[in-house]
Design a protein around this motif. Structure first.
Motif, PDB file in Angstrom:
ATOM      1  N   PRO B  24       0.833  -1.237   0.000  1.00 12.35           N
ATOM      2  CA  PRO B  24       0.000   0.000   0.000  1.00 12.35           C
ATOM      3  C   PRO B  24       0.856   1.271   0.000  1.00 12.35           C
ATOM      4  CG  PRO B  24       0.128  -0.857   2.215  1.00 12.35           C
ATOM      5  CD  PRO B  24       0.939  -1.789   1.375  1.00 12.35           C
ATOM      6  N   GLU B  25       2.199   1.125   0.000  1.00 19.73           N
ATOM      7  CA  GLU B  25       3.033   2.328   0.019  1.00 19.73           C
ATOM      8  C   GLU B  25       2.831   3.161  -1.245  1.00 19.73           C
ATOM      9  OE1 GLU B  25       6.949   0.753   0.556  1.00 19.73           O
ATOM     10  OE2 GLU B  25       6.883   1.072   2.727  1.00 19.73           O
ATOM     11  N   ARG B  26       2.561   2.506  -2.312  1.00 19.41           N
ATOM     12  CA  ARG B  26       2.380   3.208  -3.592  1.00 19.41           C
ATOM     13  C   ARG B  26       1.215   4.208  -3.505  1.00 19.41           C
ATOM     14  NH1 ARG B  26       3.497   2.679  -9.006  1.00 19.41           N
ATOM     15  NH2 ARG B  26       1.824   3.313 -10.400  1.00 19.41           N
ATOM     16  N   SER B  27       0.109   3.734  -2.993  1.00 23.41           N
ATOM     17  CA  SER B  27      -1.069   4.605  -2.881  1.00 23.41           C
ATOM     18  C   SER B  27      -0.792   5.776  -1.936  1.00 23.41           C
ATOM     19  CB  SER B  27      -2.270   3.801  -2.362  1.00 23.41           C
ATOM     20  OG  SER B  27      -2.547   2.732  -3.243  1.00 23.41           O
ATOM     21  N   ASP B  28      -0.062   5.513  -0.883  1.00 25.59           N
ATOM     22  CA  ASP B  28       0.249   6.568   0.074  1.00 25.59           C
ATOM     23  C   ASP B  28       1.146   7.632  -0.551  1.00 25.59           C
ATOM     24  OD1 ASP B  28       0.255   7.605   2.868  1.00 25.59           O
ATOM     25  OD2 ASP B  28       2.417   7.221   2.622  1.00 25.59           O
ATOM     26  N   VAL B  29       2.149   7.204  -1.345  1.00 20.01           N
ATOM     27  CA  VAL B  29       3.046   8.170  -1.999  1.00 20.01           C
ATOM     28  C   VAL B  29       2.276   9.002  -3.023  1.00 20.01           C
ATOM     29  CG1 VAL B  29       5.028   8.370  -3.551  1.00 20.01           C
ATOM     30  CG2 VAL B  29       5.115   6.786  -1.617  1.00 20.01           C
ATOM     31  N   ILE B  30       1.399   8.358  -3.773  1.00 17.39           N
ATOM     32  CA  ILE B  30       0.623   9.087  -4.778  1.00 17.39           C
ATOM     33  C   ILE B  30      -0.274  10.120  -4.097  1.00 17.39           C
ATOM     34  CG2 ILE B  30      -1.248   8.832  -6.469  1.00 17.39           C
ATOM     35  CD1 ILE B  30       0.056   6.220  -7.335  1.00 17.39           C
ATOM     36  N   ARG B  31      -0.810   9.761  -2.962  1.00 17.37           N
ATOM     37  CA  ARG B  31      -1.666  10.702  -2.222  1.00 17.37           C
ATOM     38  C   ARG B  31      -0.845  11.927  -1.778  1.00 17.37           C
ATOM     39  NH1 ARG B  31      -2.632   7.925   2.131  1.00 17.37           N
ATOM     40  NH2 ARG B  31      -3.771   6.328   1.003  1.00 17.37           N
ATOM     41  N   GLN B  32       0.383  11.716  -1.341  1.00 17.26           N
ATOM     42  CA  GLN B  32       1.233  12.837  -0.932  1.00 17.26           C
ATOM     43  C   GLN B  32       1.601  13.720  -2.129  1.00 17.26           C
ATOM     44  OE1 GLN B  32       4.517  11.949   1.854  1.00 17.26           O
ATOM     45  NE2 GLN B  32       3.730   9.830   1.910  1.00 17.26           N
ATOM     46  N   ILE B  33       1.809  13.099  -3.285  1.00 15.91           N
ATOM     47  CA  ILE B  33       2.160  13.873  -4.490  1.00 15.91           C
ATOM     48  C   ILE B  33       0.994  14.757  -4.906  1.00 15.91           C
ATOM     49  CG2 ILE B  33       2.639  13.649  -6.965  1.00 15.91           C
ATOM     50  CD1 ILE B  33       4.306  11.160  -6.294  1.00 15.91           C
ATOM     51  N   GLU B  34      -0.203  14.213  -4.890  1.00 14.90           N
ATOM     52  CA  GLU B  34      -1.370  14.969  -5.328  1.00 14.90           C
ATOM     53  C   GLU B  34      -1.707  16.090  -4.337  1.00 14.90           C
ATOM     54  OE1 GLU B  34      -4.253  11.906  -5.735  1.00 14.90           O
ATOM     55  OE2 GLU B  34      -3.617  11.341  -7.761  1.00 14.90           O
ATOM     56  N   ALA B  35      -1.220  15.972  -3.150  1.00 24.25           N
ATOM     57  CA  ALA B  35      -1.530  16.979  -2.148  1.00 24.25           C
ATOM     58  C   ALA B  35      -0.663  18.223  -2.298  1.00 24.25           C
ATOM     59  CB  ALA B  35      -1.353  16.392  -0.738  1.00 24.25           C
ATOM     60  N   ASP B  36       0.395  18.156  -3.073  1.00 25.00           N
ATOM     61  CA  ASP B  36       1.329  19.277  -3.207  1.00 25.00           C
ATOM     62  C   ASP B  36       1.508  19.599  -4.690  1.00 25.00           C
ATOM     63  OD1 ASP B  36       4.093  20.356  -1.372  1.00 25.00           O
ATOM     64  OD2 ASP B  36       3.912  20.717  -3.521  1.00 25.00           O
ATOM     65  N   THR B  37       1.380  20.875  -5.065  1.00 25.90           N
ATOM     66  CA  THR B  37       1.481  21.280  -6.478  1.00 25.90           C
ATOM     67  C   THR B  37       2.877  21.020  -7.032  1.00 25.90           C
ATOM     68  OG1 THR B  37      -0.083  23.045  -5.965  1.00 25.90           O
ATOM     69  CG2 THR B  37       1.050  23.160  -8.091  1.00 25.90           C
ATOM     70  N   PHE B  38       3.897  21.388  -6.241  1.00 28.26           N
ATOM     71  CA  PHE B  38       5.268  21.172  -6.711  1.00 28.26           C
ATOM     72  C   PHE B  38       5.525  19.704  -7.012  1.00 28.26           C
ATOM     73  CE2 PHE B  38       9.659  20.015  -5.642  1.00 28.26           C
ATOM     74  CZ  PHE B  38      10.342  20.772  -6.591  1.00 28.26           C
ATOM     75  N   TYR B  39       5.104  18.835  -6.114  1.00 31.73           N
ATOM     76  CA  TYR B  39       5.299  17.397  -6.323  1.00 31.73           C
ATOM     77  C   TYR B  39       4.497  16.905  -7.523  1.00 31.73           C
ATOM     78  CZ  TYR B  39       7.512  17.246  -1.700  1.00 31.73           C
ATOM     79  OH  TYR B  39       8.327  17.456  -0.635  1.00 31.73           O
ATOM     80  N   THR B  40       3.315  17.511  -7.704  1.00 27.60           N
ATOM     81  CA  THR B  40       2.485  17.091  -8.825  1.00 27.60           C
ATOM     82  C   THR B  40       3.157  17.405 -10.155  1.00 27.60           C
ATOM     83  OG1 THR B  40       0.490  17.556  -7.504  1.00 27.60           O
ATOM     84  CG2 THR B  40       0.203  17.338  -9.888  1.00 27.60           C
ATOM     85  N   ILE B  41       3.695  18.626 -10.277  1.00 25.26           N
ATOM     86  CA  ILE B  41       4.377  19.009 -11.530  1.00 25.26           C
ATOM     87  C   ILE B  41       5.618  18.137 -11.730  1.00 25.26           C
ATOM     88  CG2 ILE B  41       5.609  20.885 -12.685  1.00 25.26           C
ATOM     89  CD1 ILE B  41       3.703  22.834 -11.196  1.00 25.26           C
ATOM     90  N   GLU B  42       6.343  17.929 -10.667  1.00 21.50           N
ATOM     91  CA  GLU B  42       7.549  17.090 -10.776  1.00 21.50           C
ATOM     92  C   GLU B  42       7.199  15.661 -11.193  1.00 21.50           C
ATOM     93  OE1 GLU B  42      11.124  17.593 -10.059  1.00 21.50           O
ATOM     94  OE2 GLU B  42      10.347  19.520 -10.755  1.00 21.50           O
ATOM     95  N   TRP B  43       6.129  15.160 -10.595  1.00 25.91           N
ATOM     96  CA  TRP B  43       5.717  13.785 -10.942  1.00 25.91           C
ATOM     97  C   TRP B  43       5.293  13.677 -12.406  1.00 25.91           C
ATOM     98  CZ3 TRP B  43       6.305   8.998 -10.433  1.00 25.91           C
ATOM     99  CH2 TRP B  43       5.345   8.057 -10.766  1.00 25.91           C
TER     100      TRP B  43
END
Lengths: 161, 279
Positions: B24-43
């Motif tokens: 389930p770590e994958r889902s947790d990391v994706i949730r953290q990425i979507e929560a932050d704009t910078f991480y979203t653009i980087e992803w």
């Protein structure tokens, strides 16, 4: 491996090997020659190579022939030199595929090779290491650096546009 | 549980992209990425680094690479070594022929005539051909013109078609090869042109001959046929002389003695006749 299996290898992997070499060399004629040389080597060793390992054998042979050719022609593009060039693209929205190809072309040869083997051929780190003579950790590091460089290139290009 | 920050987000996103992070770590990391704009653009940029499939590049020479099926694969790995050996042997043979090809072999007669036991082989000179005769003539003429100071100019090119040797100019006598054996029938005209004193012996006298000539040695055996009691039969006279010569070679003694003109004479002698050949 029988003649029939050899011909199946030709059908299955000649295009992939040609693409792999062509994207590295960017010379169609030389890429064709190296593919032919690789399959000629496979035919000479047709009794020794098992059918299920022919793809790995072909890419290993093709990679080594390509490296020999690059060293002979001294066509290695140094990464530092490429990044000194200003990024100039057309005014219209560039095709993402072309951008990625440009980014790939600017990578050092070993990084480009491992990324292509990873993405185009779907090899895992161990198989890539067998082909390129690297260990798994080195392969992972090279792939990481390649993707990081490509990501930075794509990000800069989007920022300019 | 992985916690994204500015120091580790690239490694985590790379592992996520490579499929190295499982649920389930994958889902947790994706949730953290979507929560932050910078991480979203980087992803999004990280996801663009995956090479899209490229099936446009097709190798155009499939048929060249393919091998005919149905046959048995016969491999002869030793063929290359055999071919190399053949090439080396051929080169060695060519070198041998080249280095030894300039030597002209002189045919050696095993025997001269009849039973050759106890006889030494006699070397025979090479047969004279039109070319060798012509070369010999040119050499002699060049030597002659050098001595007289008028050098004959050698033509740069040979004529396209040579006439037969018989139609060339007559060869000087000095250039003629030495003739060792002359049949008796050919001696008559020569004898008539250069009359020599008749040295033929009378009956019961030794045959003393002798014709000393530097070029040709001729044993004179002919004389004027005398009138005899048998009705002037020339065959009988010739037969008689033949018997004399034939008997000369019965138990002959051969010796060499000095002649008066500082030469040598070969003397063949038996009980009845003596023949002296000078040279």
């Amino acid at each position: 491996m029988t003649t029939r299996e050899y011909n199946q290898c030709v059908d299955a992997y000649s295009d992939a090997l040609f693409r792999f070499i062509l994207k590295n060399l960017r010379d169609r004629d030389e890429a064709q020659n190296l593919v032919q040389d690789s399959f000629e080597s496979l035919w000479l060793n047709v009794e020794k190579v098992e059918y299920d390992k022919c793809k790995s054998w072909l890419f290993t042979t093709g990679y080594r022939k390509m490296i020999d050719h690059i060293r002979k022609q001294q066509k290695v593009v140094m990464m530092d030199e490429t990044f000194r060039e200003p990024v100039k693209e057309a005014n219209h929205q560039p095709d993402l595929k072309k951008v990625i190809e440009n980014a790939l072309a600017r990578l050092p040869e070993i990084q480009r090779t491992v990324v292509m083997l990873r993405d185009y051929e779907g090899y895992d780190y161990r198989e890539i290491g067998n082909i390129t003579g690297l260990n798994e950790a080195q392969v992972k590091v090279y792939i990481f650096r390649a993707r990081q460089t490509m990501k930075d290139y794509i990000g800069k290009l989007e920022a300019v546009l | 549980m992985m916690k994204l920050d500015r120091n580790n987000y690239e490694m985590i996103m790379f592992d996520l992209l490579e499929g190295n992070i499982k649920e389930p770590e994958r889902s947790d990391v994706i949730r953290q990425i979507e929560a932050d704009t910078f991480y979203t653009i980087e992803w999004e940029n990280w996801q663009k680094t995956i090479l899209p499939p490229d099936n446009d590049m097709v190798f155009p020479m499939h048929k060249v690479l393919k091998k005919p099926e149905g046959g048995m694969i016969v491999k002869f790995p030793f063929l290359r070594y055999a071919a190399a050996a053949c090439i080396i042997m051929g080169a060695a043979f060519a070198v041998y022929r080249f280095t030894t090809g300039n030597h002209q072999e002189i045919p050696v007669a095993a025997e001269v005539s009849g039973n050759g036991k106890g006889k030494k082989p006699v070397k025979q000179t090479p047969a004279l051909t039109a070319d060798t005769t012509r070369n010999l003539r040119n050499e002699v003429s060049n030597m002659a013109s050098e001595t007289t100071g008028t050098r004959e100019k050698t033509p740069a090119k040979a004529p396209e078609k040579r006439k037969p040797l018989q139609e060339d100019r007559p060869m000087p006598e000095s250039e003629l090869p030495v003739v060792h054996n002359i049949p008796e029938a050919e001696q008559t005209p020569m004898q008539e042109m250069n009359p020599k004193p008749n040295l033929l012996p009378e009956k019961n006298e030794p045959v003393v001959n002798a014709l000393a000539n530097n070029d040709v040695k001729v044993i004179v055996t002919q004389e004027t046929i005398p009138q005899n009691e048998q009705g002037n039969d020339p065959l009988a006279v010739i037969s008689e002389k033949g018997k004399q010569l034939k008997s000369l070679f019965k138990k002959p003694k051969v010796s060499l003695e000095k002649s008066e003109n500082k030469g040598y004479n070969v003397v063949i002698q038996n009980e009845d006749y003596k023949l002296i050949a000078g040279f």
